[in-house]
Design a protein around this motif. Structure first.
Motif, PDB file in Angstrom:
ATOM      1  N   CYS A 110       0.837  -1.207   0.000  1.00 50.93           N
ATOM      2  CA  CYS A 110       0.000   0.000   0.000  1.00 50.93           C
ATOM      3  C   CYS A 110       0.871   1.257   0.000  1.00 50.93           C
ATOM      4  N   GLN A 111       1.946   1.232   0.798  1.00 54.42           N
ATOM      5  CA  GLN A 111       2.848   2.379   0.840  1.00 54.42           C
ATOM      6  C   GLN A 111       3.498   2.601  -0.520  1.00 54.42           C
ATOM      7  N   LEU A 112       3.907   1.515  -1.172  1.00 56.30           N
ATOM      8  CA  LEU A 112       4.513   1.628  -2.497  1.00 56.30           C
ATOM      9  C   LEU A 112       3.511   2.191  -3.510  1.00 56.30           C
ATOM     10  N   ARG A 113       2.262   1.687  -3.455  1.00 58.10           N
ATOM     11  CA  ARG A 113       1.219   2.199  -4.362  1.00 58.10           C
ATOM     12  C   ARG A 113       0.972   3.686  -4.100  1.00 58.10           C
ATOM     13  N   THR A 114       0.911   4.052  -2.829  1.00 59.96           N
ATOM     14  CA  THR A 114       0.660   5.456  -2.470  1.00 59.96           C
ATOM     15  C   THR A 114       1.798   6.337  -2.959  1.00 59.96           C
ATOM     16  N   GLN A 115       3.038   5.893  -2.768  1.00 57.95           N
ATOM     17  CA  GLN A 115       4.181   6.675  -3.239  1.00 57.95           C
ATOM     18  C   GLN A 115       4.142   6.823  -4.758  1.00 57.95           C
ATOM     19  N   GLU A 116       3.787   5.758  -5.463  1.00 55.93           N
ATOM     20  CA  GLU A 116       3.689   5.809  -6.920  1.00 55.93           C
ATOM     21  C   GLU A 116       2.566   6.753  -7.343  1.00 55.93           C
ATOM     22  N   GLU A 117       1.429   6.680  -6.656  1.00 52.72           N
ATOM     23  CA  GLU A 117       0.306   7.580  -6.981  1.00 52.72           C
ATOM     24  C   GLU A 117       0.696   9.037  -6.731  1.00 52.72           C
ATOM     25  N   ILE A 118       1.454   9.275  -5.636  1.00 51.48           N
ATOM     26  CA  ILE A 118       1.900  10.647  -5.338  1.00 51.48           C
ATOM     27  C   ILE A 118       2.834  11.125  -6.445  1.00 51.48           C
ATOM     28  N   ARG A 119       3.778  10.267  -6.876  1.00 50.26           N
ATOM     29  CA  ARG A 119       4.694  10.646  -7.966  1.00 50.26           C
ATOM     30  C   ARG A 119       3.922  10.950  -9.245  1.00 50.26           C
ATOM     31  N   GLU A 120       2.964  10.071  -9.548  1.00 49.55           N
ATOM     32  CA  GLU A 120       2.161  10.290 -10.761  1.00 49.55           C
ATOM     33  C   GLU A 120       1.376  11.596 -10.660  1.00 49.55           C
ATOM     34  N   ALA A 121       0.796  11.879  -9.489  1.00 47.40           N
ATOM     35  CA  ALA A 121       0.026  13.116  -9.299  1.00 47.40           C
ATOM     36  C   ALA A 121       0.943  14.333  -9.412  1.00 47.40           C
ATOM     37  N   GLU A 122       2.166  14.244  -8.853  1.00 46.53           N
ATOM     38  CA  GLU A 122       3.113  15.355  -8.955  1.00 46.53           C
ATOM     39  C   GLU A 122       3.501  15.608 -10.407  1.00 46.53           C
ATOM     40  N   LEU A 123       3.788  14.507 -11.146  1.00 48.09           N
ATOM     41  CA  LEU A 123       4.146  14.656 -12.569  1.00 48.09           C
ATOM     42  C   LEU A 123       2.986  15.250 -13.358  1.00 48.09           C
ATOM     43  N   LYS A 124       1.782  14.787 -13.058  1.00 45.86           N
ATOM     44  CA  LYS A 124       0.599  15.301 -13.765  1.00 45.86           C
ATOM     45  C   LYS A 124       0.401  16.782 -13.447  1.00 45.86           C
ATOM     46  N   ALA A 125       0.581  17.132 -12.152  1.00 49.59           N
ATOM     47  CA  ALA A 125       0.416  18.536 -11.756  1.00 49.59           C
ATOM     48  C   ALA A 125       1.472  19.411 -12.423  1.00 49.59           C
ATOM     49  N   LYS A 126       2.728  18.929 -12.483  1.00 48.08           N
ATOM     50  CA  LYS A 126       3.790  19.688 -13.156  1.00 48.08           C
ATOM     51  C   LYS A 126       3.470  19.860 -14.632  1.00 48.08           C
ATOM     52  N   ALA A 127       3.000  18.777 -15.262  1.00 45.94           N
ATOM     53  CA  ALA A 127       2.660  18.846 -16.688  1.00 45.94           C
ATOM     54  C   ALA A 127       1.522  19.832 -16.914  1.00 45.94           C
ATOM     55  N   GLU A 128       0.503  19.798 -16.054  1.00 45.08           N
ATOM     56  CA  GLU A 128      -0.630  20.720 -16.183  1.00 45.08           C
ATOM     57  C   GLU A 128      -0.180  22.158 -15.954  1.00 45.08           C
ATOM     58  N   LEU A 129       0.737  22.353 -15.000  1.00 46.62           N
ATOM     59  CA  LEU A 129       1.263  23.689 -14.730  1.00 46.62           C
ATOM     60  C   LEU A 129       2.047  24.199 -15.932  1.00 46.62           C
ATOM     61  N   GLU A 130       2.902  23.359 -16.514  1.00 48.66           N
ATOM     62  CA  GLU A 130       3.670  23.738 -17.708  1.00 48.66           C
ATOM     63  C   GLU A 130       2.718  24.042 -18.859  1.00 48.66           C
ATOM     64  N   ASP A 131       1.691  23.208 -18.980  1.00 44.61           N
ATOM     65  CA  ASP A 131       0.695  23.419 -20.041  1.00 44.61           C
ATOM     66  C   ASP A 131      -0.030  24.743 -19.822  1.00 44.61           C
ATOM     67  N   ALA A 132      -0.391  25.022 -18.566  1.00 40.35           N
ATOM     68  CA  ALA A 132      -1.078  26.290 -18.257  1.00 40.35           C
ATOM     69  C   ALA A 132      -0.155  27.473 -18.526  1.00 40.35           C
ATOM     70  N   LYS A 133       1.133  27.348 -18.153  1.00 39.93           N
ATOM     71  CA  LYS A 133       2.094  28.424 -18.416  1.00 39.93           C
ATOM     72  C   LYS A 133       2.213  28.678 -19.912  1.00 39.93           C
ATOM     73  N   MET A 134       2.323  27.582 -20.677  1.00 43.08           N
ATOM     74  CA  MET A 134       2.455  27.698 -22.129  1.00 43.08           C
ATOM     75  C   MET A 134       1.215  28.360 -22.712  1.00 43.08           C
ATOM     76  N   THR A 135       0.043  27.901 -22.264  1.00 42.28           N
ATOM     77  CA  THR A 135      -1.217  28.481 -22.766  1.00 42.28           C
ATOM     78  C   THR A 135      -1.277  29.964 -22.425  1.00 42.28           C
ATOM     79  N   PHE A 136      -0.914  30.303 -21.173  1.00 43.31           N
ATOM     80  CA  PHE A 136      -0.942  31.706 -20.755  1.00 43.31           C
ATOM     81  C   PHE A 136       0.034  32.531 -21.583  1.00 43.31           C
ATOM     82  N   SER A 137       1.237  31.979 -21.815  1.00 42.67           N
ATOM     83  CA  SER A 137       2.235  32.699 -22.616  1.00 42.67           C
ATOM     84  C   SER A 137       1.725  32.935 -24.032  1.00 42.67           C
ATOM     85  N   LEU A 138       1.105  31.892 -24.593  1.00 40.06           N
ATOM     86  CA  LEU A 138       0.562  32.036 -25.955  1.00 40.06           C
ATOM     87  C   LEU A 138      -0.562  33.063 -25.992  1.00 40.06           C
TER      88      LEU A 138
END
Length: 149
Positions: free
Chosen positions: A95-123
């Motif tokens: 469960c701890q391993l799954r939770t850590q993996e889910e946290i990593r995936e959520a962090e990567l997704k949040a970073k990607a969404e933030l980069e996407d939002a920055k790019m959209t805002f810049s455009l």
């Protein structure tokens, strides 16, 4: 005369000795009966003691068997507890391993969404600047045209 006296004296002494012997035999018989009664009582007491000892032996044996059963039960339950503990520990680690993996995936997704939002805002910002510059130039041209007219 002496022999008659001696015979009488010996007869009296013999009677006395017979009487003493009879008393001693009666005393011995009484002693024997008393000892026989005591011996009988001791035999009864010995029998009772043996019976109690046999009962205690059975109780001890029953208690020993009960202790043995309890020890087996304790060993069995301890083994079950250890197995359950190992299983729960493994599940917790998974469960701890799954939770850590889910946290990593959520962090990567949040970073990607933030980069996407920055790019959209810049455009959008660049598009606004270009539009604003074009409108400003158009206004300036219109303003010049009106001034010249």
């Amino acid at each position: 005369a002496r022999s008659a006296e001696t015979v009488v004296a010996q007869t009296v002494e013999l009677e006395y000795l017979r009487k003493v012997q009879a008393e001693q035999e009666a005393s011995l018989d009484a002693f024997h009966e008393e000892r026989s009664a005591e011996l009988g009582a001791l035999h009864l007491e010995l029998g009772e003691t043996r019976e109690k000892a046999a009962q205690l032996g059975q109780q001890i044996q029953s208690s020993a068997q009960a202790v043995e059963r309890l020890e087996k039960t304790l060993d069995s339950r301890t083994k079950e507890f250890d197995e359950e503990k190992e299983l729960i520990t493994a599940e917790l680690e998974a469960c701890q391993l799954r939770t850590q993996e889910e946290i990593r995936e959520a962090e990567l997704k949040a970073k990607a969404e933030l980069e996407d939002a920055k790019m959209t805002f810049s455009l959008e910002l660049e598009s606004f600047r270009v539009t604003a510059a074009a409108e400003l130039e158009e206004w300036q041209l219109n303003a010049q045209a009106e001034v010249e007219t």
